[in-house]
Design a protein around this motif. Structure first.
Motif, short mmCIF file in Angstrom:
data_model
loop_
_atom_site.label_atom_id
_atom_site.label_comp_id
_atom_site.label_asym_id
_atom_site.label_seq_id
_atom_site.Cartn_x
_atom_site.Cartn_y
_atom_site.Cartn_z
N ARG A 107 0.84 -1.21 0.00
CA ARG A 107 0.00 0.00 0.00
C ARG A 107 0.87 1.25 0.00
NH1 ARG A 107 -3.15 -3.35 3.39
NH2 ARG A 107 -2.58 -2.32 5.33
N TYR A 108 2.00 1.18 0.71
CA TYR A 108 2.94 2.30 0.64
C TYR A 108 3.58 2.38 -0.75
CZ TYR A 108 2.49 3.01 5.64
OH TYR A 108 1.98 3.29 6.89
N PHE A 109 3.85 1.24 -1.35
CA PHE A 109 4.35 1.18 -2.73
C PHE A 109 3.35 1.87 -3.67
CE2 PHE A 109 4.79 -0.67 -6.89
CZ PHE A 109 6.12 -1.04 -7.04
N ARG A 110 2.08 1.54 -3.53
CA ARG A 110 1.02 2.12 -4.36
C ARG A 110 0.94 3.63 -4.21
NH1 ARG A 110 -4.35 0.94 -1.60
NH2 ARG A 110 -3.42 2.53 -0.26
N ASP A 111 1.03 4.10 -2.99
CA ASP A 111 0.84 5.52 -2.72
C ASP A 111 2.04 6.38 -3.10
OD1 ASP A 111 -1.65 4.91 -1.73
OD2 ASP A 111 -1.02 4.88 0.38
N TYR A 112 3.20 5.77 -3.31
CA TYR A 112 4.39 6.54 -3.67
C TYR A 112 4.20 7.25 -5.01
CZ TYR A 112 9.13 7.59 -5.21
OH TYR A 112 10.25 8.24 -5.67
N PHE A 113 3.63 6.57 -6.01
CA PHE A 113 3.55 7.15 -7.36
C PHE A 113 2.43 8.19 -7.50
CE2 PHE A 113 5.75 3.11 -7.74
CZ PHE A 113 6.86 3.47 -8.47
N PRO A 114 1.17 7.95 -7.26
CA PRO A 114 0.49 6.71 -6.85
C PRO A 114 0.09 5.86 -8.07
CG PRO A 114 -1.08 8.49 -6.87
CD PRO A 114 0.24 9.10 -7.28
N VAL A 115 -0.24 4.58 -7.79
CA VAL A 115 -0.71 3.65 -8.81
C VAL A 115 -2.21 3.46 -8.64
CG1 VAL A 115 -0.51 1.33 -9.78
CG2 VAL A 115 1.50 2.44 -8.80
N LYS A 116 -2.94 3.51 -9.77
CA LYS A 116 -4.39 3.30 -9.74
C LYS A 116 -4.78 2.25 -10.78
CE LYS A 116 -5.53 8.02 -8.26
NZ LYS A 116 -6.26 9.27 -8.61
N LEU A 117 -5.80 1.49 -10.46
CA LEU A 117 -6.33 0.48 -11.38
C LEU A 117 -7.74 0.89 -11.79
CD1 LEU A 117 -6.03 -2.34 -12.74
CD2 LEU A 117 -7.03 -3.32 -10.67
N ILE A 118 -7.97 1.01 -13.10
CA ILE A 118 -9.27 1.44 -13.62
C ILE A 118 -9.94 0.28 -14.35
CG2 ILE A 118 -10.49 3.11 -15.08
CD1 ILE A 118 -9.02 4.35 -12.68
N LYS A 119 -11.14 -0.03 -13.94
CA LYS A 119 -11.94 -1.08 -14.57
C LYS A 119 -12.92 -0.45 -15.55
CE LYS A 119 -15.57 -4.42 -13.34
NZ LYS A 119 -16.29 -5.06 -12.23
N THR A 120 -12.97 -0.96 -16.78
CA THR A 120 -13.91 -0.43 -17.77
C THR A 120 -15.03 -1.41 -18.09
OG1 THR A 120 -12.59 -1.26 -19.63
CG2 THR A 120 -12.09 0.98 -18.83
#
Length: 361
Positions: A107-120
């Motif tokens: 979760r800290y890894f994700r928030d560094y950039f942050p990284v997001k996943l989008i579902k279509t």
């Protein structure tokens, strides 16, 4: 001091929902700024993955050989024996750990950039899928965070679907690293491994293939939107043979987290890169990010640039055990058009201009 060390240890193990619960006993005068503490933890979480990718396999191999030369040689012998017995596990679905995939460190890894996943679009658990991930970038941060961990909530967004990120098979010949990768649901990108997941593991499987591979990493740089895809048809043929639907995936910002020196085609250094790529299986890139202690210095810490991974609409693929070249070309063209459509519909939402285009090489 002991409390601080325990806190850092806790975030790496993922033993608590929040690192700050371990810091409550600190005197007020020693209490660090919350935002700074979070940022430090984010940097550590990203750096440990970069170092894992670059050095863990080699370091553990050297350590294993060293232990053989000490009085603890029996430990090394026992591990080596187990390694031989367990050798084919990566090709047979691996050894996924929900506990590791849910570590707090991700979760800290994700928030560094942050990284997001989008579902279509929804994905049916009654089908199997091959995700084509683009672009490769330097370290595939978006692919790892979204599909090798649960930091962005893949299982909640796509219930009943189990992702398996495919990476270099050579990584699974290295001690300790192989187990670390398997715990995240990462598998070798070879025929045996993917065949098992799509044929012998039921339904609801999604094999994530970084289609451009090492060749594509040589083209990645901030502002560049290039994918190596025109002559990459093996994943389409495999999808037809297994009757697995194709899903285009594009990560906006993946190319922005490092700066790379790109050598022109035909130059001596470009030839060296391609030669080493054939020998090693990956392309040695000349890149840099920011320094560990000063953001305006050079180092291997990636730049804080948003990475948004958009999962597109699945392309329904029939099962044809021996597809013709014409059939492979047909679905390959459909895939390219679908990827370009996904890029064009999403680009202005995630930092690009309307005039930006996707270059398919």
């Amino acid at each position: 001091m002991k409390t601080i060390l325990a806190a850092y240890s806790g975030v790496l193990r993922g033993t608590g929902s929040s690192i700050f619960s371990a810091l409550q006993d600190l005197p007020l005068g020693l209490w660090p700024c919350r935002s700074k503490m979070e940022k430090h933890l984010q940097v550590i979480s990203v750096l440990q993955w970069v170092l894992t990718f670059l050095a863990m396999g080699a370091a553990c191999t050297v350590l294993l050989i060293y232990i053989f030369c000490t009085d603890c040689w029996l430990i090394a012998a026992m591990y080596t024996a187990w390694l031989i017995v367990d050798w084919n596990t990566p090709k047979q679905g691996g050894r996924r750990s929900s506990w590791v995939r849910n570590w707090t460190v991700w979760r800290y890894f994700r928030d560094y950039f942050p990284v997001k996943l989008i579902k279509t679009h929804d994905l049916l658990p009654s089908r199997n899928y091959i995700f084509g991930y683009h672009p490769h970038g330097i370290f595939c941060f978006g692919a790892f965070c979204n599909f090798g961990t649960e930091a962005t909530g893949f299982s909640k967004k796509f219930p009943g679907i189990k992702p398996s990120l495919a990476t270099l098979a050579g990584n699974f010949r290295l001690p300790v690293l192989r187990d670390y990768l398997m715990s995240g649901g990462i598998c070798p990108v070879n025929r045996n491994s993917i065949d098992y997941l799509l044929s012998c593991n039921g339904t609801g499987n999604a094999v994530v293939i970084v289609v451009g591979g090492a060749a594509e990493s040589l083209h990645c740089a901030p502002g560049m939107n290039c994918v190596t895809l025109r002559n990459r048809k093996g994943f389409v043929r495999l999808a037809l043979q297994k009757g697995s639907d194709l899903v285009p995936v594009y990560s906006f910002g993946e190319n922005d987290v490092y700066k790379q020196v790109i050598f022109e085609e035909g130059t001596f250094w470009r030839a060296i890169q391609k030669k080493l790529q054939k020998i090693l299986g990956f392309a040695p890139c000349l890149f840099h990010g920011s320094g560990l202690f000063f953001s305006n210095s050079w180092g291997i810490v990636p730049f804080c640039k948003p990475i948004t991974t958009v999962v597109g609409e699945p392309i329904t693929v029939p099962k044809i055990e021996d597809p013709t070249e014409e059939m492979v070309d047909l679905y390959h063209d459909m895939y390219i058009r679908s990827l370009q459509s996904l890029f064009d519909k999403s680009k202005t939402r995630y930092g690009l201009k309307e005039s930006d285009i996707l270059h398919v090489l």
